[in-house]
Design a protein around this motif. Structure first.
Motif, short mmCIF file in Angstrom:
data_model
loop_
_atom_site.label_atom_id
_atom_site.label_comp_id
_atom_site.label_asym_id
_atom_site.label_seq_id
_atom_site.Cartn_x
_atom_site.Cartn_y
_atom_site.Cartn_z
N GLU A 277 28.15 71.11 48.72
CA GLU A 277 26.53 71.35 48.75
C GLU A 277 25.94 70.75 47.82
N PRO A 278 25.71 69.55 48.72
CA PRO A 278 25.16 68.16 47.93
C PRO A 278 24.24 67.88 48.03
N SER A 279 22.68 67.00 46.61
CA SER A 279 21.71 67.66 46.36
C SER A 279 21.43 66.25 45.77
N THR A 280 20.43 66.48 45.98
CA THR A 280 19.36 65.02 45.38
C THR A 280 18.20 65.49 44.99
N ARG A 281 17.35 65.27 43.71
CA ARG A 281 16.04 65.73 43.41
C ARG A 281 15.92 65.30 42.44
N ILE A 282 14.45 65.38 42.06
CA ILE A 282 13.77 64.61 40.94
C ILE A 282 12.57 65.57 40.56
N TYR A 283 12.48 65.62 39.20
CA TYR A 283 10.78 66.38 38.57
C TYR A 283 10.31 64.85 37.99
N THR A 284 9.23 65.37 38.10
CA THR A 284 7.87 64.69 36.77
C THR A 284 7.36 65.40 35.95
N LEU A 285 6.89 65.28 34.86
CA LEU A 285 5.37 66.13 34.50
C LEU A 285 4.63 65.41 33.56
N TRP A 286 3.37 65.67 33.39
CA TRP A 286 2.45 65.46 33.12
C TRP A 286 1.95 66.27 31.59
N GLU A 287 2.22 65.54 30.52
CA GLU A 287 1.73 66.13 29.29
C GLU A 287 0.50 65.73 28.15
N SER A 288 -0.53 66.56 28.44
CA SER A 288 -1.55 65.96 27.78
C SER A 288 -2.15 66.91 26.41
N GLU A 289 -2.02 66.89 25.05
CA GLU A 289 -2.21 67.53 23.84
C GLU A 289 -3.28 66.98 23.32
N ASN A 290 -4.21 67.79 22.16
CA ASN A 290 -5.02 67.63 21.79
C ASN A 290 -5.57 66.90 20.70
N ALA A 291 -6.21 66.57 20.02
CA ALA A 291 -6.60 66.06 18.80
C ALA A 291 -6.57 67.22 17.76
N TRP A 292 -5.96 66.69 16.75
CA TRP A 292 -5.90 68.06 15.61
C TRP A 292 -5.82 68.10 14.51
N THR A 293 -6.38 68.33 13.24
CA THR A 293 -6.09 68.19 11.95
C THR A 293 -5.59 68.58 11.07
#
Length: 403
Positions: A277-293
Motif C-alpha cells: 500500500e504505497p501512499s503520498t499525503r499532505i495536510y495543511t492547517l491554519w489556526e487563528s487565536e484571539n487577543a487576550w489579557t
C-alpha cells in the motif's frame, strides 16, 4: 495630585492594582513573556497532533470502505489453505485458472471464471486439484461479500510528545476521538461526514509552563477510485479549541479557530501473499487565536499560524483468514517533511516543539475483520520524529461497521 509645579514641567502619578505590575511596551514581566512563548510553541504541537490524528482516522475509514468487497488472499483452515481468487481483479482470476487447466492439458475445460455463471466450472476446479495431489488440503473460498453502501466508523488515538534536552524539556499527551459515516455513491465514489473531540496537557520545564485544553471538530471527506489499484481522496474540517496556560505567576485562557485540509493518493497492489500500500499525503492547517489579557495585566496580541506535513512511504500487509476471522497484520515506513508559518515568534527563550524539515515515521498494527465486508477492528502504534530531536508516539484503535 501635584503641587509646586515649575513652568514647563509635567508630573504624572500612576496607580497600580495590588498584586499586578504595570505593563508597558518597555517593561513586560518575564512570566508574561514565558507565557507567550508557551502559547506560540505548544499550540503548534497540539495542532500538528490533531492534524495527524484526524487525517489518519479519515484515511483509515476510506481504506476500510473500499476494502469491504475484497477478501484475504490466503485462507487458513483445518484442511490446509486457500488462495482466494475472489480477492483478485477478474482478469487475474481468468489468467490464473486458465493457466492451471492448460498445465493439466485440460484445454477443453477452460472457462471464463469472471463471467460464466454456470455451475460446471466448480466441478472442473474440483477435478483439477486431485490431479495435482492436493485433494486433502483443498478448501473452497467463501462466497464474495456484498458491497455495502454505508459505513459507520470511530477512531480513538492517544498521542505523546517528548523533547529531552538541556534547553527545552517538553512533554505532553493528547487524546483524539474521531468518528463519522460514509456512503458510496457508486462502487468507486465515496463521500462522508465526520466529527471529533480532542483533549491535551503539556508541560515545558524551561518555561516553567503548563498548557491544557480541549476542542471539537466537524468536517467532510470524499474519495474516488480512478484506477483498479489507485484512489485519490480529500477532506476538510473546522475546529474550535480552548486553551488554558500558566507560566510562573502569569496565567490565562484564549481560544483558537482551526481549518484543516488534506489530500492524498493511495495504491493497493498484491505481491505473492502480501498487499503493498504505497501512499503520498499532505495536510495543511491554519489556526487563528484571539487577543487576550493574562493575569499580570499583559495584553497578549492575536496570532495566526500554519502547519503542514507531506508524507510519502507505504505499508506491507499480510492478510490471512482462519475460520470466519480475517487477520491482517501490517508494518509501514514513511518520510515526513514539515513546514510552517507564524506571525508571532518567541524571543529570548529556547525553541520548543516540532521543527520544520525532514523526519522519519514507523507504524505497525493489525486488523481483525469478521468475514469479508463485515465489521472490523484495527489496533496500531506509531513512532514519529525519528532523526529530528523529538519523538511523537501514538496508539490508536479503529472500528468500522459497514451496512
Amino acid at each position: 495630585m501635584t503641587s509646586n509645579v515649575d513652568p514647563g514641567s509635567v508630573s504624572v502619578t500612576a496607580a497600580c492594582t495590588p498584586g499586578k505590575a504595570p505593563s508597558t511596551s518597555g517593561s513586560i514581566p518575564t512570566d508574561s513573556q514565558n507565557l507567550r512563548a508557551l502559547q506560540v510553541d505548544v499550540t503548534k504541537i497540539v495542532a500538528a497532533n490533531s492534524g495527524a490524528a484526524i487525517t489518519g482516522a479519515v484515511d483509515g475509514a476510506i481504506g476500510d470502505a473500499f476494502s469491504s468487497t475484497g477478501g484475504a488472499p490466503i485462507t487458513a483452515g483445518p484442511n490446509g489453505f486457500t488462495v482466494n481468487f475472489a480477492a483478485d481483479e477478474p482478469s487475474n482470476v481468468e489468467r490464473r485458472t486458465n493457466g492451471a487447466f492448460a498445465a493439466l492439458g485440460r484445454t477443453n475445460n477452460v472457462y471464463n471464471f469472471a463471467g460464466d455463471p454456470r455451475l460446471q466450472r466448480t466441478s472442473d476446479a474440483d477435478d483439477a486439484f486431485p490431479v495435482l495431489g492436493y485433494a486433502p488440503s483443498y478448501t473452497k473460498a467463501p462466497p464474495r461479500g456484498s458491497d455495502h453502501v454505508w459505513s459507520a466508523w470511530a477512531d480513538v488515538r492517544g498521542t505523546g510528545f517528548d523533547q529531552n534536552n538541556a534547553l527545552s524539556d517538553t512533554h505532553g499527551t493528547q487524546f483524539n476521538v474521531t468518528g463519522g459515516v460514509g456512503r458510496k455513491l457508486t462502487p468507486d465514489v465515496l463521500v462522508g461526514l465526520f466529527t471529533g473531540y480532542e483533549h491535551f496537557n503539556f508541560t515545558v520545564e524551561s518555561l516553567g509552563g503548563k498548557m491544557s485544553g480541549d476542542g471539537g471538530t466537524i468536517g467532510t471527506y470524499a474519495a474516488y477510485r480512478f484506477a483498479p489499484h489507485w484512489r485519490a481522496d480529500g477532506m476538510i474540517g473546522w475546529s474550535d479549541v480552548r486553551y488554558t496556560g500558566a507560566a510562573g505567576t502569569a496565567s490565562g485562557s484564549f481560544t483558537g479557530s482551526r481549518w484543516l485540509a488534506s489530500g492524498g493518493l493511495t495504491g493497493d497492489y498484491r505481491w505473492a501473499a502480501f498487499l503493498l500500500e504505497p501512499s503520498t499525503r499532505i495536510y495543511t492547517l491554519w489556526e487563528s487565536e484571539n487577543a487576550w489579557t493574562d493575569s499580570l495585566g499583559t495584553l497578549q496580541p492575536s496570532r495566526s499560524f500554519s502547519e503542514s506535513r507531506v508524507s510519502t512511504g507505504g505499508k506491507v500487509i499480510y492478510p490471512w483468514q482462519t475460520g470466519a476471522l480475517e487477520i491482517s497484520p501490517y508494518a509501514g515506513v514513511f518520510g515526513d517533511y514539515r513546514f510552517s508559518t507564524d506571525n508571532a515568534l518567541s524571543i529570548g527563550v529556547p525553541f520548543v516543539g516540532i521543527k520544520d524539515g525532514w523526519s522519519g515515521r514507523a507504524t505497525t498494527g493489525v486488523t481483525f475483520a469478521t468475514g469479508r465486508g463485515g465489521p472490523s477492528v484495527s489496533i496500531g502504534g506509531e513512532l514519529g520524529g525519528i532523526g529530528a530531536g523529538y519523538s511523537i508516539w501514538s496508539t490508536n484503535a479503529r472500528m468500522n461497521w459497514p451496512f
